[in-house]
Motif scaffolding. Sequence first.
Motif, PDB file in Angstrom:
ATOM      1  N   LEU A  43       9.042  84.450  22.208  1.00  0.00           N
ATOM      2  CA  LEU A  43       9.579  85.356  23.224  1.00  0.00           C
ATOM      3  C   LEU A  43       8.682  86.572  23.428  1.00  0.00           C
ATOM      4  CD1 LEU A  43      13.351  85.153  22.247  1.00  0.00           C
ATOM      5  CD2 LEU A  43      12.314  84.321  24.369  1.00  0.00           C
ATOM      6  N   MET A  44       8.059  87.060  22.357  1.00  0.00           N
ATOM      7  CA  MET A  44       7.107  88.166  22.489  1.00  0.00           C
ATOM      8  C   MET A  44       5.902  87.722  23.305  1.00  0.00           C
ATOM      9  SD  MET A  44       6.992  91.398  21.416  1.00  0.00           S
ATOM     10  CE  MET A  44       7.934  91.443  19.879  1.00  0.00           C
ATOM     11  N   HIS A  45       5.445  86.511  23.068  1.00  0.00           N
ATOM     12  CA  HIS A  45       4.330  85.961  23.840  1.00  0.00           C
ATOM     13  C   HIS A  45       4.701  85.833  25.310  1.00  0.00           C
ATOM     14  CE1 HIS A  45       1.732  82.734  25.473  1.00  0.00           C
ATOM     15  NE2 HIS A  45       0.827  83.204  24.632  1.00  0.00           N
ATOM     16  N   GLU A  46       5.915  85.404  25.597  1.00  0.00           N
ATOM     17  CA  GLU A  46       6.377  85.249  26.973  1.00  0.00           C
ATOM     18  C   GLU A  46       6.540  86.595  27.669  1.00  0.00           C
ATOM     19  OE1 GLU A  46       7.686  83.320  30.449  1.00  0.00           O
ATOM     20  OE2 GLU A  46       6.644  82.587  28.666  1.00  0.00           O
ATOM     21  N   SER A  47       6.820  87.647  26.909  1.00  0.00           N
ATOM     22  CA  SER A  47       7.074  88.958  27.508  1.00  0.00           C
ATOM     23  C   SER A  47       5.810  89.619  28.049  1.00  0.00           C
ATOM     24  CB  SER A  47       7.726  89.883  26.481  1.00  0.00           C
ATOM     25  OG  SER A  47       6.793  90.260  25.479  1.00  0.00           O
ATOM     26  N   GLY A  48       4.643  89.159  27.638  1.00  0.00           N
ATOM     27  CA  GLY A  48       3.399  89.788  28.045  1.00  0.00           C
ATOM     28  C   GLY A  48       2.805  90.683  26.975  1.00  0.00           C
ATOM     29  N   VAL A  49       3.617  91.126  26.023  1.00  0.00           N
ATOM     30  CA  VAL A  49       3.098  91.863  24.867  1.00  0.00           C
ATOM     31  C   VAL A  49       2.369  90.862  23.970  1.00  0.00           C
ATOM     32  CG1 VAL A  49       3.707  93.263  22.855  1.00  0.00           C
ATOM     33  CG2 VAL A  49       4.979  93.512  24.997  1.00  0.00           C
ATOM     34  N   HIS A  50       1.229  91.270  23.435  1.00  0.00           N
ATOM     35  CA  HIS A  50       0.475  90.319  22.624  1.00  0.00           C
ATOM     36  C   HIS A  50       1.317  89.842  21.451  1.00  0.00           C
ATOM     37  CE1 HIS A  50      -2.881  88.580  20.301  1.00  0.00           C
ATOM     38  NE2 HIS A  50      -3.400  88.408  21.499  1.00  0.00           N
ATOM     39  N   ALA A  51       1.303  88.539  21.229  1.00  0.00           N
ATOM     40  CA  ALA A  51       2.221  87.926  20.271  1.00  0.00           C
ATOM     41  C   ALA A  51       1.997  88.391  18.844  1.00  0.00           C
ATOM     42  CB  ALA A  51       2.104  86.402  20.341  1.00  0.00           C
ATOM     43  N   THR A  52       0.815  88.909  18.522  1.00  0.00           N
ATOM     44  CA  THR A  52       0.570  89.373  17.163  1.00  0.00           C
ATOM     45  C   THR A  52       1.438  90.587  16.806  1.00  0.00           C
ATOM     46  OG1 THR A  52      -1.316  90.634  18.024  1.00  0.00           O
ATOM     47  CG2 THR A  52      -1.789  88.510  17.018  1.00  0.00           C
ATOM     48  N   VAL A  53       1.938  91.304  17.829  1.00  0.00           N
ATOM     49  CA  VAL A  53       2.843  92.420  17.567  1.00  0.00           C
ATOM     50  C   VAL A  53       4.095  91.924  16.849  1.00  0.00           C
ATOM     51  CG1 VAL A  53       4.220  94.244  18.644  1.00  0.00           C
ATOM     52  CG2 VAL A  53       1.955  93.696  19.544  1.00  0.00           C
ATOM     53  N   ALA A  54       4.521  90.713  17.177  1.00  0.00           N
ATOM     54  CA  ALA A  54       5.695  90.145  16.509  1.00  0.00           C
ATOM     55  C   ALA A  54       5.456  90.012  15.006  1.00  0.00           C
ATOM     56  CB  ALA A  54       6.036  88.788  17.107  1.00  0.00           C
TER      57      ALA A  54
END
Length: 465
Positions: free
Chosen positions: A253-264
């Motif tokens: 879901l973080m990847h889908e949001s546009g925020v880089h997925a590594t933030v998750a």
Amino acid sequence: MCREVWSASFRRPRRKPVPPPAQPTRNPLFGRGSWPEASRIADILRTETVGGMLLVGAAVVALLWANSPWRGAYTALSEFTIGPAALHLDLSLATWAADGLLAIFFFVAGLELKREFVAGDLRDPRRAALPVAAAVGGMTAPALIYVAVNLGTGGDALRGWAIPTATDIAFALAVLAVISTHLPSALRVFLLTLAVVDDLLAITIIAIFYTSDLHLPALALSLVPLALFAVLVQRRVRSWWLLLPLAVATWALMHESGVHATVAGVLLGFAVPVVRRAAGPGPGLAEHFEHRFRPVSSGVAVPVFAFFAAGVSVVDGGGLGATLTDTVTLGILAGLILGKPVGVMGATWLVQRFTRARLADGLSWWDVLGLSLLAGIGFTVSLLIGELAFGAGTAADDHVKIGVLLGSLLSALLATVVLRIRNRHYRRICAEEQVDADADGIPDVYQRADAGTGDDSGPDDPRRA
């Protein structure tokens, strides 16, 4: 006169006054920490050193393959797409490495950073001030130098201002292993902590400055599995079949949001508790996860990312000469080789100046210079930011890769020169620290009254004379 000589021969010789023992340095810079923390850091460094060797090996293989007659096969492998298209996760292998595997790397970084400031030696603000200030200085100076080099060039060159700000701890420790230096443990801890804080600042920069097309509903939905994950780990649940699906859902879901997925990965690491709920033997949950995932991060995630990220062809795109005249490449080189030492050493000097602390006994500013040069080894996160700034596979991204690789190599060579010169001094200090342990298994140097004050000398040490 003879009488005077005769009487003087029986006169008791005067004893030279013995100076009082040197007082231990209070609030020292790079002072020795506690034995539990030093032991834990030593385990981490061993794992990261092995991972750094694998990282360097993967990067060398990628460079050789990308510049061989079979470079088309390397490009095809990097662009091979796999994943469920219905979930918008039909990604190339290179993207899976950058967005997926690096999330494991940042999860471990989040665990380490939280543990350092909650239960480690850095819970003391006086100890935390130095690596935090050095990390901030080591990111600010390279960014300013990059901007100065690219100011007025026009185009999108300024988008790469954050590329030379990162430090790759695995690569740096691999260089230390090759040097075989007896770097004091306090300096190694400082380098590790600086890199961990550096990673946190880098992921913050990625989240704020390199996020485009933000999709708020997906971002809001990502908080649901993240909250469930946090509730379970706060209850000390360790069942992977419960936690792993929630972590994957948060990442997707973080990847889908546009925020880089590594933030998750960082947010999931911050959710894990550090302190045990009840006193008893065995590690806490954060340490348990760290032991489980650090080998995966250092041994698999980072080397695989390096393999896909470092493969740049120097025979295409105008050749190496055209690349070295590009201001993007020059800005990265200047930021890593010059900016990092200036930033780290400058911040360390400012901490020493305004806190009236001084270097721990036996250390010098040459040691700080060696560490500062090692901090100029930017690889994993620098390559990631380069892809986010200019787009994977673009000409500017290729220039970024060459700049990062060449800047990291030159920083490593300069650090090797400085640390080799100091190697004899390091060996003497290391010999003092590695004294025989008592029956409790703890070296005597950590049990003296002045342990933790930064005074590395004993009562009979010649440096006290």
